[in-house]
Scaffold this motif. Structure first.
Motif, mmCIF file in Angstrom:
data_model
loop_
_atom_site.group_PDB
_atom_site.id
_atom_site.type_symbol
_atom_site.label_atom_id
_atom_site.label_comp_id
_atom_site.label_asym_id
_atom_site.label_seq_id
_atom_site.Cartn_x
_atom_site.Cartn_y
_atom_site.Cartn_z
ATOM 1 N N HIS A 76 22.741 67.810 -27.181
ATOM 2 C CA HIS A 76 23.926 67.225 -27.802
ATOM 3 C C HIS A 76 24.030 65.840 -28.029
ATOM 4 C CE1 HIS A 76 26.416 71.060 -27.853
ATOM 5 N NE2 HIS A 76 25.977 71.487 -26.610
ATOM 6 N N ASP A 77 23.506 65.136 -26.953
ATOM 7 C CA ASP A 77 23.450 63.697 -27.082
ATOM 8 C C ASP A 77 22.835 63.251 -28.283
ATOM 9 O OD1 ASP A 77 24.910 63.713 -24.773
ATOM 10 O OD2 ASP A 77 23.191 63.008 -23.402
ATOM 11 N N ARG A 78 21.656 63.771 -28.593
ATOM 12 C CA ARG A 78 20.828 63.350 -29.468
ATOM 13 C C ARG A 78 21.716 63.511 -30.825
ATOM 14 N NH1 ARG A 78 15.825 61.873 -31.198
ATOM 15 N NH2 ARG A 78 14.991 62.607 -33.516
ATOM 16 N N ILE A 79 22.145 64.780 -30.969
ATOM 17 C CA ILE A 79 22.851 65.180 -32.280
ATOM 18 C C ILE A 79 23.926 64.250 -32.615
ATOM 19 C CG2 ILE A 79 24.490 67.171 -33.479
ATOM 20 C CD1 ILE A 79 22.495 68.892 -31.966
ATOM 21 N N ASN A 80 24.767 63.851 -31.413
ATOM 22 C CA ASN A 80 25.817 62.925 -31.544
ATOM 23 C C ASN A 80 25.570 61.721 -31.988
ATOM 24 O OD1 ASN A 80 28.008 65.072 -31.042
ATOM 25 N ND2 ASN A 80 27.658 64.696 -28.708
ATOM 26 N N ARG A 81 24.154 61.104 -31.459
ATOM 27 C CA ARG A 81 23.836 59.800 -31.775
ATOM 28 C C ARG A 81 23.292 59.862 -33.184
ATOM 29 N NH1 ARG A 81 19.927 59.614 -28.283
ATOM 30 N NH2 ARG A 81 18.176 60.000 -29.905
ATOM 31 N N LYS A 82 22.738 60.775 -33.514
ATOM 32 C CA LYS A 82 22.202 60.787 -35.102
ATOM 33 C C LYS A 82 23.592 60.880 -36.035
ATOM 34 C CE LYS A 82 17.816 60.461 -34.573
ATOM 35 N NZ LYS A 82 17.036 59.691 -35.330
ATOM 36 N N ARG A 83 24.618 61.617 -35.729
ATOM 37 C CA ARG A 83 25.606 61.549 -36.465
ATOM 38 C C ARG A 83 26.458 60.242 -36.569
ATOM 39 N NH1 ARG A 83 28.072 67.279 -34.175
ATOM 40 N NH2 ARG A 83 26.768 68.655 -35.778
ATOM 41 N N ARG A 84 26.259 59.480 -35.459
ATOM 42 C CA ARG A 84 27.068 58.202 -35.613
ATOM 43 C C ARG A 84 26.154 57.343 -36.341
ATOM 44 N NH1 ARG A 84 27.472 59.544 -29.772
ATOM 45 N NH2 ARG A 84 25.773 58.157 -29.285
ATOM 46 N N GLU A 85 24.922 57.341 -36.359
ATOM 47 C CA GLU A 85 23.941 56.506 -37.156
ATOM 48 C C GLU A 85 24.342 56.694 -38.725
ATOM 49 O OE1 GLU A 85 20.057 57.175 -35.747
ATOM 50 O OE2 GLU A 85 20.413 56.331 -33.838
ATOM 51 N N ARG A 86 24.571 57.806 -39.228
ATOM 52 C CA ARG A 86 24.827 57.949 -40.504
ATOM 53 C C ARG A 86 25.836 57.142 -41.131
ATOM 54 N NH1 ARG A 86 25.383 64.609 -40.242
ATOM 55 N NH2 ARG A 86 23.217 64.914 -39.612
ATOM 56 N N GLU A 93 22.427 69.432 -22.836
ATOM 57 C CA GLU A 93 23.037 68.086 -22.682
ATOM 58 C C GLU A 93 22.231 67.226 -23.628
ATOM 59 O OE1 GLU A 93 23.899 64.693 -19.599
ATOM 60 O OE2 GLU A 93 23.796 66.783 -18.840
#
Length: 62
Positions: free
Chosen positions: A43-53, A40
């Protein structure tokens, strides 16, 4: 001889500092495993990094 495929992903392991592991374990709700919580968090970290791009996947340049 190689082991047969199990249909599961390859396990990974690491050695967190003892106090970090103790504190982490104290946050896990009953009925969940360390693996559940770590997946979990991944997933949270990946999603956060994607939003930062930036939009379009382009790198910001100065």
């Amino acid at each position: 001889m190689a082991r047969p495929a199990t249909g599961q992903t390859k396990p990974i392991s690491f050695r967190p500092p003892p106090q970090l592991l103790k504190d982490f374990d104290a946050t896990i709700e009953e009925g969940r495993t360390r693996s559940d919580v770590l997946v979990e968090l991944m997933h949270d970290r990946i999603n956060r990094k994607r939003r930062e791009r930036p939009a379009g996947g382009e790198e910001k340049t100065g």
